[in-house]
Design a protein around this motif. Structure first.
Motif, PDB file in Angstrom:
ATOM      1  N   GLU A 722     -12.325   6.960   0.096  1.00  0.00           N
ATOM      2  CA  GLU A 722     -13.641   6.632  -0.462  1.00  0.00           C
ATOM      3  C   GLU A 722     -13.648   5.189  -0.941  1.00  0.00           C
ATOM      4  OE1 GLU A 722     -15.896   8.048  -4.311  1.00  0.00           O
ATOM      5  OE2 GLU A 722     -15.724   9.729  -2.906  1.00  0.00           O
ATOM      6  N   VAL A 723     -14.676   4.457  -0.581  1.00  0.00           N
ATOM      7  CA  VAL A 723     -14.843   3.069  -1.024  1.00  0.00           C
ATOM      8  C   VAL A 723     -16.265   2.920  -1.559  1.00  0.00           C
ATOM      9  CG1 VAL A 723     -14.793   0.640  -0.351  1.00  0.00           C
ATOM     10  CG2 VAL A 723     -13.205   2.240   0.726  1.00  0.00           C
ATOM     11  N   LYS A 724     -16.375   2.666  -2.878  1.00  0.00           N
ATOM     12  CA  LYS A 724     -17.678   2.481  -3.539  1.00  0.00           C
ATOM     13  C   LYS A 724     -18.675   3.592  -3.171  1.00  0.00           C
ATOM     14  CE  LYS A 724     -17.091  -2.523  -3.721  1.00  0.00           C
ATOM     15  NZ  LYS A 724     -17.478  -3.818  -3.176  1.00  0.00           N
ATOM     16  N   GLY A 725     -18.196   4.823  -3.219  1.00  0.00           N
ATOM     17  CA  GLY A 725     -19.066   5.977  -3.007  1.00  0.00           C
ATOM     18  C   GLY A 725     -19.269   6.370  -1.560  1.00  0.00           C
ATOM     19  N   LYS A 726     -18.759   5.590  -0.609  1.00  0.00           N
ATOM     20  CA  LYS A 726     -18.910   5.991   0.800  1.00  0.00           C
ATOM     21  C   LYS A 726     -17.527   6.205   1.421  1.00  0.00           C
ATOM     22  CE  LYS A 726     -19.105   1.327   2.814  1.00  0.00           C
ATOM     23  NZ  LYS A 726     -19.846   0.415   3.669  1.00  0.00           N
ATOM     24  N   GLU A 727     -17.502   7.050   2.441  1.00  0.00           N
ATOM     25  CA  GLU A 727     -16.249   7.429   3.085  1.00  0.00           C
ATOM     26  C   GLU A 727     -15.913   6.473   4.232  1.00  0.00           C
ATOM     27  OE1 GLU A 727     -15.298  11.345   5.231  1.00  0.00           O
ATOM     28  OE2 GLU A 727     -15.238  11.870   3.086  1.00  0.00           O
ATOM     29  N   VAL A 728     -14.637   6.025   4.240  1.00  0.00           N
ATOM     30  CA  VAL A 728     -14.171   5.155   5.325  1.00  0.00           C
ATOM     31  C   VAL A 728     -13.105   5.908   6.114  1.00  0.00           C
ATOM     32  CG1 VAL A 728     -12.967   3.004   5.883  1.00  0.00           C
ATOM     33  CG2 VAL A 728     -14.639   3.038   4.020  1.00  0.00           C
ATOM     34  N   ALA A 729     -13.362   6.123   7.421  1.00  0.00           N
ATOM     35  CA  ALA A 729     -12.406   6.820   8.289  1.00  0.00           C
ATOM     36  C   ALA A 729     -11.340   5.822   8.740  1.00  0.00           C
ATOM     37  CB  ALA A 729     -13.130   7.431   9.485  1.00  0.00           C
ATOM     38  N   LEU A 730     -10.144   5.947   8.209  1.00  0.00           N
ATOM     39  CA  LEU A 730      -9.067   4.999   8.514  1.00  0.00           C
ATOM     40  C   LEU A 730      -8.670   5.041   9.994  1.00  0.00           C
ATOM     41  CD1 LEU A 730      -6.742   5.569   5.402  1.00  0.00           C
ATOM     42  CD2 LEU A 730      -8.501   3.823   5.700  1.00  0.00           C
ATOM     43  N   HIS A 731      -8.714   6.258  10.589  1.00  0.00           N
ATOM     44  CA  HIS A 731      -8.282   6.401  11.975  1.00  0.00           C
ATOM     45  C   HIS A 731      -9.261   5.773  12.971  1.00  0.00           C
ATOM     46  CE1 HIS A 731     -10.740   9.872  10.833  1.00  0.00           C
ATOM     47  NE2 HIS A 731     -11.107   9.941  12.122  1.00  0.00           N
ATOM     48  N   ARG A 732     -10.477   5.391  12.470  1.00  0.00           N
ATOM     49  CA  ARG A 732     -11.453   4.765  13.360  1.00  0.00           C
ATOM     50  C   ARG A 732     -11.454   3.239  13.236  1.00  0.00           C
ATOM     51  NH1 ARG A 732     -16.381   9.037  12.498  1.00  0.00           N
ATOM     52  NH2 ARG A 732     -15.484  10.739  13.744  1.00  0.00           N
ATOM     53  N   LEU A 733     -10.665   2.734  12.288  1.00  0.00           N
ATOM     54  CA  LEU A 733     -10.584   1.273  12.151  1.00  0.00           C
ATOM     55  C   LEU A 733      -9.947   0.671  13.403  1.00  0.00           C
ATOM     56  CD1 LEU A 733      -9.322   0.914   8.457  1.00  0.00           C
ATOM     57  CD2 LEU A 733     -11.615   0.379   9.316  1.00  0.00           C
ATOM     58  N   HIS A 734     -10.406  -0.508  13.760  1.00  0.00           N
ATOM     59  CA  HIS A 734      -9.862  -1.220  14.920  1.00  0.00           C
ATOM     60  C   HIS A 734      -8.406  -1.606  14.640  1.00  0.00           C
ATOM     61  CE1 HIS A 734      -9.427  -4.089  18.172  1.00  0.00           C
ATOM     62  NE2 HIS A 734      -9.105  -5.029  17.289  1.00  0.00           N
ATOM     63  N   VAL A 735      -7.513  -1.375  15.603  1.00  0.00           N
ATOM     64  CA  VAL A 735      -6.115  -1.787  15.454  1.00  0.00           C
ATOM     65  C   VAL A 735      -6.019  -3.284  15.716  1.00  0.00           C
ATOM     66  CG1 VAL A 735      -3.739  -1.486  16.258  1.00  0.00           C
ATOM     67  CG2 VAL A 735      -5.276   0.488  16.157  1.00  0.00           C
ATOM     68  N   GLY A 736      -5.676  -4.041  14.660  1.00  0.00           N
ATOM     69  CA  GLY A 736      -5.629  -5.503  14.772  1.00  0.00           C
ATOM     70  C   GLY A 736      -4.215  -6.025  14.832  1.00  0.00           C
ATOM     71  N   ASN A 737      -4.104  -7.328  14.656  1.00  0.00           N
ATOM     72  CA  ASN A 737      -2.803  -7.982  14.662  1.00  0.00           C
ATOM     73  C   ASN A 737      -2.306  -8.176  13.241  1.00  0.00           C
ATOM     74  OD1 ASN A 737      -2.750  -8.273  17.492  1.00  0.00           O
ATOM     75  ND2 ASN A 737      -4.063 -10.095  17.364  1.00  0.00           N
ATOM     76  N   ARG A 738      -0.998  -8.161  13.102  1.00  0.00           N
ATOM     77  CA  ARG A 738      -0.396  -8.441  11.805  1.00  0.00           C
ATOM     78  C   ARG A 738      -0.726  -9.872  11.385  1.00  0.00           C
ATOM     79  NH1 ARG A 738       3.960 -10.956  10.459  1.00  0.00           N
ATOM     80  NH2 ARG A 738       4.767 -11.095  12.600  1.00  0.00           N
ATOM     81  N   ASP A 739      -0.787 -10.094  10.061  1.00  0.00           N
ATOM     82  CA  ASP A 739      -1.037 -11.401   9.455  1.00  0.00           C
ATOM     83  C   ASP A 739      -2.439 -11.923   9.789  1.00  0.00           C
ATOM     84  OD1 ASP A 739      -0.421 -13.467   7.784  1.00  0.00           O
ATOM     85  OD2 ASP A 739       0.621 -14.659   9.308  1.00  0.00           O
ATOM     86  N   THR A 740      -3.420 -10.999   9.819  1.00  0.00           N
ATOM     87  CA  THR A 740      -4.827 -11.407   9.938  1.00  0.00           C
ATOM     88  C   THR A 740      -5.554 -10.912   8.702  1.00  0.00           C
ATOM     89  OG1 THR A 740      -5.291  -9.401  11.198  1.00  0.00           O
ATOM     90  CG2 THR A 740      -4.819 -11.390  12.469  1.00  0.00           C
ATOM     91  N   LYS A 741      -6.840 -11.324   8.550  1.00  0.00           N
ATOM     92  CA  LYS A 741      -7.572 -11.046   7.311  1.00  0.00           C
ATOM     93  C   LYS A 741      -8.037  -9.599   7.190  1.00  0.00           C
ATOM     94  CE  LYS A 741      -9.278 -15.656   6.239  1.00  0.00           C
ATOM     95  NZ  LYS A 741     -10.464 -16.487   6.007  1.00  0.00           N
ATOM     96  N   GLY A 742      -8.279  -8.914   8.295  1.00  0.00           N
ATOM     97  CA  GLY A 742      -8.796  -7.559   8.228  1.00  0.00           C
ATOM     98  C   GLY A 742     -10.309  -7.560   8.070  1.00  0.00           C
ATOM     99  N   VAL A 743     -10.876  -6.385   7.737  1.00  0.00           N
ATOM    100  CA  VAL A 743     -12.333  -6.238   7.621  1.00  0.00           C
ATOM    101  C   VAL A 743     -12.708  -5.783   6.231  1.00  0.00           C
ATOM    102  CG1 VAL A 743     -12.722  -5.762  10.063  1.00  0.00           C
ATOM    103  CG2 VAL A 743     -12.172  -3.883   8.523  1.00  0.00           C
ATOM    104  N   LYS A 744     -13.912  -6.165   5.813  1.00  0.00           N
ATOM    105  CA  LYS A 744     -14.440  -5.797   4.495  1.00  0.00           C
ATOM    106  C   LYS A 744     -15.154  -4.452   4.589  1.00  0.00           C
ATOM    107  CE  LYS A 744     -16.047  -6.733   0.240  1.00  0.00           C
ATOM    108  NZ  LYS A 744     -15.215  -6.837  -0.937  1.00  0.00           N
ATOM    109  N   LYS A 745     -14.925  -3.561   3.632  1.00  0.00           N
ATOM    110  CA  LYS A 745     -15.596  -2.250   3.604  1.00  0.00           C
ATOM    111  C   LYS A 745     -16.255  -2.009   2.261  1.00  0.00           C
ATOM    112  CE  LYS A 745     -14.616  -0.678   7.724  1.00  0.00           C
ATOM    113  NZ  LYS A 745     -15.657  -0.339   8.686  1.00  0.00           N
TER     114      LYS A 745
END
Length: 745
Positions: A722-745
């Motif tokens: 849960e992030v700020k009252g909404k659900e974030v599905a971790l398994h649906r996040l895009h697989v990125g590269n190590r040492d990058t900024k990532g995405v805001k949720k």
């Protein structure tokens, strides 16, 4: 005529002989030897009875020892205060008594021979078992009371002790021409032996030793001559060989140390100091050159005498030397002498139990005879009141027509109506038929009017039924020995359940000056740790039967070998090793032991973030992740170390370890920062490093940001947060590269 003087002529030697025998018997019976029935010497019996009389119960406040000693001396034991206080102190020392009878508060001495504080400083009260098993039922005429020394008080000739105290606590005493020395035994074993005797009075010593295999000293240790115990317990005399328990600890640089963790019972007190001096003498006289240093690290937690040895020392030879030349192996002389029917007698273990059981039947007979008499008295009065309720109008008429209580009572008891005015001839005729007993008549005259309320009459009827049931029960107990035995056995089983303790002393046949270590039988166990940090191991079959309960009640659980080690990874980057053997093995409902007490882990300074068996890490790559996003994989074999505590990873300043996870293959990991930035990467993309390396950066963060969580996603799994009252599905996040900024949720 001159009055003739009455002069008795006697041989001087005969007079001296008679006087000395009288003195000797007085010391034997009235001071030095315990009674076989309660296992107590007169001073102990009188002290306990005085505490009972003063109301110093286990659930009441402690009272000054000086008060107890003074009262005992003034009322029952006119032999000086030191003998009474010494007896009180010994009864409170758990290292001398298998079952302490007094609860001491203050300095009651130590196992190393320090004396107790003066009686004006210490306080005491009765232990719960003393009250329940030693002093109960004194108000039920279970034992005879005799006059005290000046005939101003009464004291019990013997206490109604319900457990064989002579065996449980043992006894030591030097009389005139004889001495007693009885070792202490385990309460559970002794009571099981008593139950076995009650079921089979023809039991022999060998059969009894299946229940009571030998002494159980409060100091532990080892009985080394198991084969001699049968003869000792048959005759009541012999010698028991006792040894201290020695453990070998491996130190740095191949050095070893001998640690004495348990001492022979005979070493209590000044003999510990003598043992240390004897070891110094062995070094000074060049009998051994293997000992570098000796320190006594004993504390309230227990005995710990450490002998540091030089590198390459012959440990077995040194142990032999210590057993032969010091008090580390000693002899406990057994002479099971006690007072039986006013005479000193040496007995084996079965006769002691026989006397105890006969005493139990005697006090039970007297107890239930007293209770039966009381219930019969109650029955008589209840029947009178019940009968009175049926003719209450007539009784009121008798009372109103009487001039005094005497006339009313006479009418109730004998039907005498001459002095009473009645309203009718019919009433007078009915009154003449009354035949209440004196007790019933007195109870009727004392009865209050509220007792005529319907509910009160019902209560009286119910109470009468209970009284009849008790009478039947008590008569059954008194008439049938088997019924009485059942009552006694039930009580003994309750004592075992409430006060039984595991055996402390090992019993074995050891070769001359050799201590053989038993190999552990290797098997699978289940490691459990609850949310409070208490750990224990249980049998695998117990886990299988209670899987749901185990998994809901414990924070961590897994199957491992009992010869394995547990790796405790903490947020400070440390790994503490704990042998599975050192973890208490028990039942499912056992509480366990705090993990802090078993390992170097300190819950005040660090937090556990991973618990794994060493064997589970052996063929795996272990993932490490920190708050500052440093990631690395480490080969699991690197954690097979000798040290109890080692650095599992290197941390930068102010960094904390967030996760330690052994990979199975195909996992992805999701990093989450305090600003809710998320980055999902393949676990395989993280490089393998040595455990002493810092690792590589896993995610680019803003200057004032840091990771709060690292989530592991096994291949094909689904997980949401849960992030700020909404659900974030971790398994649906895009697989990125190590040492990058990532995405805001």
């Amino acid at each position: 005529m001159q009055e003739q003087s009455n002069i008795i002529q006697t041989e001087y030697s005969e007079l001296m002989q008679k006087s000395y025998i009288d003195y000797a018997m007085s010391v034997i019976i009235a001071r030095a030897l315990p009674d076989v029935r309660d296992g107590l010497k007169p001073v102990q019996r009188r002290t306990l009875y005085d505490m009972y009389e003063l109301g110093i119960r286990y659930d009441k406040p402690y009272r000054k020892s000086a008060r107890i000693v003074g009262d005992t001396m003034g009322k029952y034991h006119p032999h000086g205060d030191s003998s009474i206080y010494d007896a009180l102190v010994v009864m409170a020392q758990d290292f001398k008594k298998g079952l302490p009878l007094v609860d001491g508060h203050g300095n009651f001495g130590s196992i190393e021979g320090d004396g107790a504080a003066a009686m004006r400083y210490t306080e005491a009260r009765l232990q719960k078992i003393t009250q329940e098993a030693y002093l109960a039922d004194l108000d039920k005429n279970v034992v005879d009371f005799v006059p005290n020394f000046d005939e101003t008080e009464k004291e019990p000739a013997v206490l109604p002790v319900k457990v064989p105290n002579l065996l449980i606590n043992g006894a030591e005493g030097i009389a005139v021409g004889m001495a007693t020395s009885i070792p202490p035994h385990n309460l559970t074993e002794v009571l099981n032996g008593v139950i076995a005797y009650m079921k089979n009075p023809d039991i022999n010593t060998e059969q009894m030793m299946e229940y009571i295999p030998g002494p159980d000293f409060p100091t532990g240790g080892i009985v080394a001559n198991k084969d001699d115990l049968l003869a000792i317990y048959s005759t009541g005399a012999g010698k028991i060989k006792v040894r201290g328990k020695v453990e070998v600890e491996q130190m740095k640089g191949g050095k070893t140390r001998l640690v004495i963790t348990e001492i022979p019972y005979t070493m209590i007190g000044a003999n510990i100091g003598k043992f240390l001096n004897d070891v110094y003498s062995l070094v000074e006289t060049k009998k051994t050159s293997d000992i570098v240093d000796i320190t006594n690290q004993s504390s309230k937690e227990g005995i710990r005498i450490v002998l540091d040895l030089k590198k390459g020392a012959d440990v077995e030879a040194l142990e032999n030397l210590l057993y032969k030349k010091t008090k580390l192996e000693d002899t406990f002389g057994v002479n099971m002498l006690a007072v039986v029917d006013g005479r000193p007698e040496t007995m084996g273990i079965v006769p002691i139990i026989r006397h105890h059981v006969n005493f139990q039947y005697e006090i039970a007979t007297r107890k239930y005879t007293t209770l039966l008499a009381k219930e019969k008295d109650k029955k008589e009065i209840q029947e009178g009141l019940i009968a009175a309720c049926d003719v209450i109008d007539l009784i009121i008429e008798i009372l109103r027509g009487s001039k005094n209580v005497k006339d009313a009572k006479a009418c109730l008891m004998t039907g005498e109506t001459g002095n009473i005015r009645f309203k009718s001839k019919e009433s007078e005729e009915m009154a003449s038929k009354l035949r209440f007993t004196e007790r019933q008549a007195s109870a009727i005259l004392e009865m209050r009017l509220y007792k005529l309320i319907g509910l009160e009459i019902e209560a009286l009827m119910k109470e009468h039924e209970e009284t009849l049931a008790k009478i039947a029960q008590y008569q059954d107990i008194l008439e049938h020995r088997s019924s009485m035995a059942k009552v006694i056995i039930k009580e003994l089983k309750q004592y075992i359940k409430e006060y039984g303790t595991p055996r402390k002393t090992a019993i074995d046949n050891l070769k001359e000056a050799v201590v053989a270590e038993k190999k552990i039988e290797e098997k699978d166990v289940v490691f459990l740790m609850d949310r409070f940090g208490y750990v224990r191991t249980i049998d695998v079959s117990t886990y299988e039967r209670n899987r749901e309960a185990v998994e809901s009640e414990n924070k961590t659980f897994f199957i491992c070998r009992n010869t394995d080690k547990i790796c405790i990874f903490t947020d400070t980057g440390n790994m503490h090793l704990l042998k599975v053997q050192d973890i208490p093995f028990g039942r499912l409902r056992d509480k366990g032991t705090p993990i802090d007490n078993l390992s170097n882990y300190d819950s005040r300074e660090e937090n556990v973030i991973g618990l794994y068996s060493l064997s589970a890490l052996a063929d795996r790559k272990v993932l490490f992740g920190t708050k500052q996003t440093m990631l690395k994989l480490v080969d699991g074999t690197e954690f097979d170390v000798a040290k109890r505590t080692t650095a599992a990873t290197k941390l930068s300043e102010e960094d904390k370890l967030l996760i330690v996870y052994p990979l199975t293959g195909g996992e992805t990991i999701v990093m989450r920062s305090g600003r809710d930035m998320f980055l999902r990467i393949e676990a395989d993309s993280i490089p393998e490093k040595k455990k002493g390396a810092v690792g590589v950066r896993g995610m680019k963060l803003a200057l004032d940001d840091a990771l709060t969580d690292i989530y592991m996603l096994p291949e094909g799994s689904e997980q949401s947060v849960e992030v700020k009252g909404k659900e974030v599905a971790l398994h649906r996040l895009h697989v990125g590269n190590r040492d990058t900024k990532g995405v805001k949720k």
